[in-house]
Design a protein around this motif. Sequence first.
Motif, PDB file in Angstrom:
ATOM      1  N   ILE A  33       0.867  -1.179   0.000  1.00 14.82           N
ATOM      2  CA  ILE A  33       0.000   0.000   0.000  1.00 14.82           C
ATOM      3  C   ILE A  33       0.900   1.224   0.000  1.00 14.82           C
ATOM      4  O   ILE A  33       1.955   1.233   0.642  1.00 14.82           O
ATOM      5  CB  ILE A  33      -0.969  -0.013   1.206  1.00 14.82           C
ATOM      6  N   MET A  34       0.507   2.241  -0.771  1.00  9.66           N
ATOM      7  CA  MET A  34       1.303   3.463  -0.876  1.00  9.66           C
ATOM      8  C   MET A  34       0.349   4.648  -1.024  1.00  9.66           C
ATOM      9  O   MET A  34      -0.691   4.537  -1.681  1.00  9.66           O
ATOM     10  CB  MET A  34       2.230   3.390  -2.088  1.00  9.66           C
ATOM     11  N   VAL A  55      -6.387   1.964  -7.372  1.00  7.32           N
ATOM     12  CA  VAL A  55      -6.031   3.350  -7.093  1.00  7.32           C
ATOM     13  C   VAL A  55      -7.291   3.971  -6.500  1.00  7.32           C
ATOM     14  O   VAL A  55      -8.275   4.193  -7.209  1.00  7.32           O
ATOM     15  CB  VAL A  55      -5.571   4.101  -8.360  1.00  7.32           C
ATOM     16  N   ILE A  56      -7.252   4.218  -5.207  1.00  9.70           N
ATOM     17  CA  ILE A  56      -8.423   4.719  -4.478  1.00  9.70           C
ATOM     18  C   ILE A  56      -8.285   6.229  -4.346  1.00  9.70           C
ATOM     19  O   ILE A  56      -7.368   6.716  -3.682  1.00  9.70           O
ATOM     20  CB  ILE A  56      -8.520   4.052  -3.100  1.00  9.70           C
ATOM     21  N   TRP A 100      -4.675  15.635  -6.300  1.00 13.57           N
ATOM     22  CA  TRP A 100      -5.105  14.238  -6.378  1.00 13.57           C
ATOM     23  C   TRP A 100      -4.422  13.493  -5.240  1.00 13.57           C
ATOM     24  O   TRP A 100      -3.218  13.247  -5.264  1.00 13.57           O
ATOM     25  CB  TRP A 100      -4.732  13.628  -7.712  1.00 13.57           C
ATOM     26  N   ARG A 101      -5.199  13.166  -4.226  1.00 15.31           N
ATOM     27  CA  ARG A 101      -4.721  12.354  -3.106  1.00 15.31           C
ATOM     28  C   ARG A 101      -5.285  10.958  -3.307  1.00 15.31           C
ATOM     29  O   ARG A 101      -6.485  10.791  -3.515  1.00 15.31           O
ATOM     30  CB  ARG A 101      -5.175  12.951  -1.782  1.00 15.31           C
ATOM     31  N   ARG A 102      -4.403   9.970  -3.212  1.00 17.95           N
ATOM     32  CA  ARG A 102      -4.834   8.615  -3.531  1.00 17.95           C
ATOM     33  C   ARG A 102      -4.036   7.581  -2.758  1.00 17.95           C
ATOM     34  O   ARG A 102      -2.968   7.867  -2.232  1.00 17.95           O
ATOM     35  CB  ARG A 102      -4.692   8.354  -5.020  1.00 17.95           C
ATOM     36  N   THR A 106      -1.402  -2.608  -4.259  1.00 20.24           N
ATOM     37  CA  THR A 106      -0.877  -3.454  -5.328  1.00 20.24           C
ATOM     38  C   THR A 106      -1.024  -4.935  -4.984  1.00 20.24           C
ATOM     39  O   THR A 106      -1.187  -5.305  -3.821  1.00 20.24           O
ATOM     40  CB  THR A 106       0.601  -3.146  -5.611  1.00 20.24           C
ATOM     41  N   PHE A 107      -0.937  -5.749  -6.037  1.00 20.64           N
ATOM     42  CA  PHE A 107      -1.086  -7.194  -5.909  1.00 20.64           C
ATOM     43  C   PHE A 107       0.111  -7.882  -6.550  1.00 20.64           C
ATOM     44  O   PHE A 107       0.584  -7.444  -7.603  1.00 20.64           O
ATOM     45  CB  PHE A 107      -2.381  -7.657  -6.578  1.00 20.64           C
ATOM     46  N   LYS A 108       0.612  -8.959  -5.929  1.00 23.25           N
ATOM     47  CA  LYS A 108       1.749  -9.703  -6.475  1.00 23.25           C
ATOM     48  C   LYS A 108       1.391 -10.367  -7.785  1.00 23.25           C
ATOM     49  O   LYS A 108       2.122 -10.324  -8.747  1.00 23.25           O
ATOM     50  CB  LYS A 108       2.202 -10.781  -5.486  1.00 23.25           C
ATOM     51  N   ASP A 109       0.299 -11.058  -7.803  1.00 25.96           N
ATOM     52  CA  ASP A 109      -0.122 -11.825  -8.966  1.00 25.96           C
ATOM     53  C   ASP A 109      -1.486 -11.321  -9.418  1.00 25.96           C
ATOM     54  O   ASP A 109      -2.181 -10.641  -8.676  1.00 25.96           O
ATOM     55  CB  ASP A 109      -0.235 -13.314  -8.613  1.00 25.96           C
TER      56      ASP A 109
END
Length: 120
Positions: A33-34, A55-56, A100-102, A106-109
């Motif tokens: 998460i970033m 992307v939230i 833009w704040r977001r 992410t997902f490995k696979d």
Amino acid sequence: MIRAYKLYTAEDGHSHFTVGTVTNRDVNEADSIMFNETAPRSTYDWHPAPTTQYVITLSGTLLFETHLGEQFTLRPGEILIAMDTHGTGHKWEMLGDDPWRRVYVTFKDVVDINFVPDEN
């Protein structure tokens, strides 16, 4: 349900999108998460997504476009499901005066994303 836009690469090598919602029925195992913030009126030229990710959008409004001219507007509280990790990609430009704040998740696979397309 939460409005979502799923960006993906089709067999033609171009990015396309489908409009729908994310559901609260599934749990997806995330890799990272970033958080990020971009100044108002910014743009980002053609690029594919670096990895499969949510992307939230917390604030800011953006206009996304594919190489074939398909467009959608992403608003606060909505989710971009970026799965167009190869091909021609997409670009975006910010609308309005808010940054833009977001949040990137992410997902490995490639995972089964809890996305339900709108019925047309």
